[in-house]
Design an enzyme around this catalytic site. Structure first.
Site, short mmCIF file in Angstrom:
data_model
loop_
_atom_site.label_atom_id
_atom_site.label_comp_id
_atom_site.label_asym_id
_atom_site.label_seq_id
_atom_site.Cartn_x
_atom_site.Cartn_y
_atom_site.Cartn_z
N ASP A 210 0.85 -1.18 0.00
CA ASP A 210 0.00 0.00 0.00
C ASP A 210 0.89 1.24 0.00
O ASP A 210 2.11 1.13 0.06
CB ASP A 210 -0.90 0.01 1.24
CG ASP A 210 -0.08 -0.05 2.53
OD1 ASP A 210 0.33 1.01 3.01
OD2 ASP A 210 0.18 -1.17 3.02
N ASP A 212 0.54 3.67 2.42
CA ASP A 212 0.28 4.29 3.72
C ASP A 212 -0.84 5.31 3.53
O ASP A 212 -1.90 4.95 3.03
CB ASP A 212 1.57 4.88 4.28
CG ASP A 212 1.52 5.07 5.79
OD1 ASP A 212 0.95 4.20 6.47
OD2 ASP A 212 2.05 6.08 6.28
#
Length: 248
Positions: A210, A212
């Protein structure tokens, strides 16, 4: 002959990679490790696997008994440790599913047991060097294997370890980028420091799942999104581990 310890992180602790597996329940001077040790073989090499968060992922990162985990692997005779971990990317160029061979860490935890040394012998303080905390030989093996397999990977990266289990605020995420961190997780700095104190060569293989929350044109990190990337890319980590064991 080497004995390889593998610490499996979130979604990256597949016990099926071992031949002739056998469990061992262990209790250490620091308490119980996260899971029983699973002993087995890969290409005839002895391997010991431990699930960092427990086999059913019941242990939050701030509650993992890192000292017991490292002590148990050392007591089992492990000569090297390879750790796997899921991370968030703090850099545009580190995409979802990319692998990162970590070379530095920043510790941003606040409440963990970070050392085996609770007291020193008189006039014999112990201060472990930590300038280059990841074993260069193990890192090169990981890098070469990623290159041979054509994986999307990054030869180096600085991980910042936060306490968890919450994710970062956007302000924190932007601050970590400004500090020079490339990826973020909730476990590796603690584990790395202890492995170095135990004088076991250690390397960490990270999978980016991802961005964040620093990237405003992307959805902020969620567990569901992380799990989706795991499902799509965990086989790369498994195959890489199977490929490197005989090269250590």
């Amino acid at each position: 002959m080497p004995v390889i310890g593998i610490i499996g992180g979130s979604g990256l602790d597949n016990p099926d990679i071992l031949n002739s597996p056998k469990d061992e329940n262990v209790f250490t001077p620091f308490g119980e490790p996260s899971s029983p040790l699973k002993h087995g073989l890969i290409d005839g090499i002895k391997v010991v696997l431990i699930a960092r968060h427990g086999r059913k992922h019941t242990i939050p990162p701030s509650q993992v008994n890192y000292r017991a985990n490292i002590h148990a692997l050392k007591h089992a005779g492990c000569t090297h440790i390879i750790a796997t971990t899921a991370v968030g990317s703090l850099r545009e160029e580190i995409g979802r599913g990319d692998l990162v061979i970590i070379d530095q860490f920043i510790d941003f935890t606040k409440q963990r047991k970070m050392t085996f040394f609770e007291a020193f012998e008189p006039h014999k303080p112990k201060h472990a060097p930590m300038a280059d905390p990841y074993d260069p030989v193990l890192r090169k093996i990981l890098i070469d294997e990623c290159r041979e397999r054509g994986y999307n990977f990054h030869e180096r990266g600085t991980v910042i370890t936060i306490e968890g289990p919450r994710f970062s605020t956007r302000a924190e995420s932007l601050m970590f980028r400004a500090w020079g961190a490339d990826i973020i997780n909730m476990s590796i700095a603690t584990e790395t420091a202890l492995a170095n104190e135990a004088e076991i060569p250690y390397a960490a293989l990270a999978m980016s799942t991802d961005y964040d929350c620093w990237k405003t044109d992307e959805e902020s990190v969620s567990w569901d999104a992380i799990a989706k990337v795991f499902a799509e890319n965990a086989s790369n980590v498994t195959n890489l581990l199977l490929g490197i064991i005989k090269k250590i």
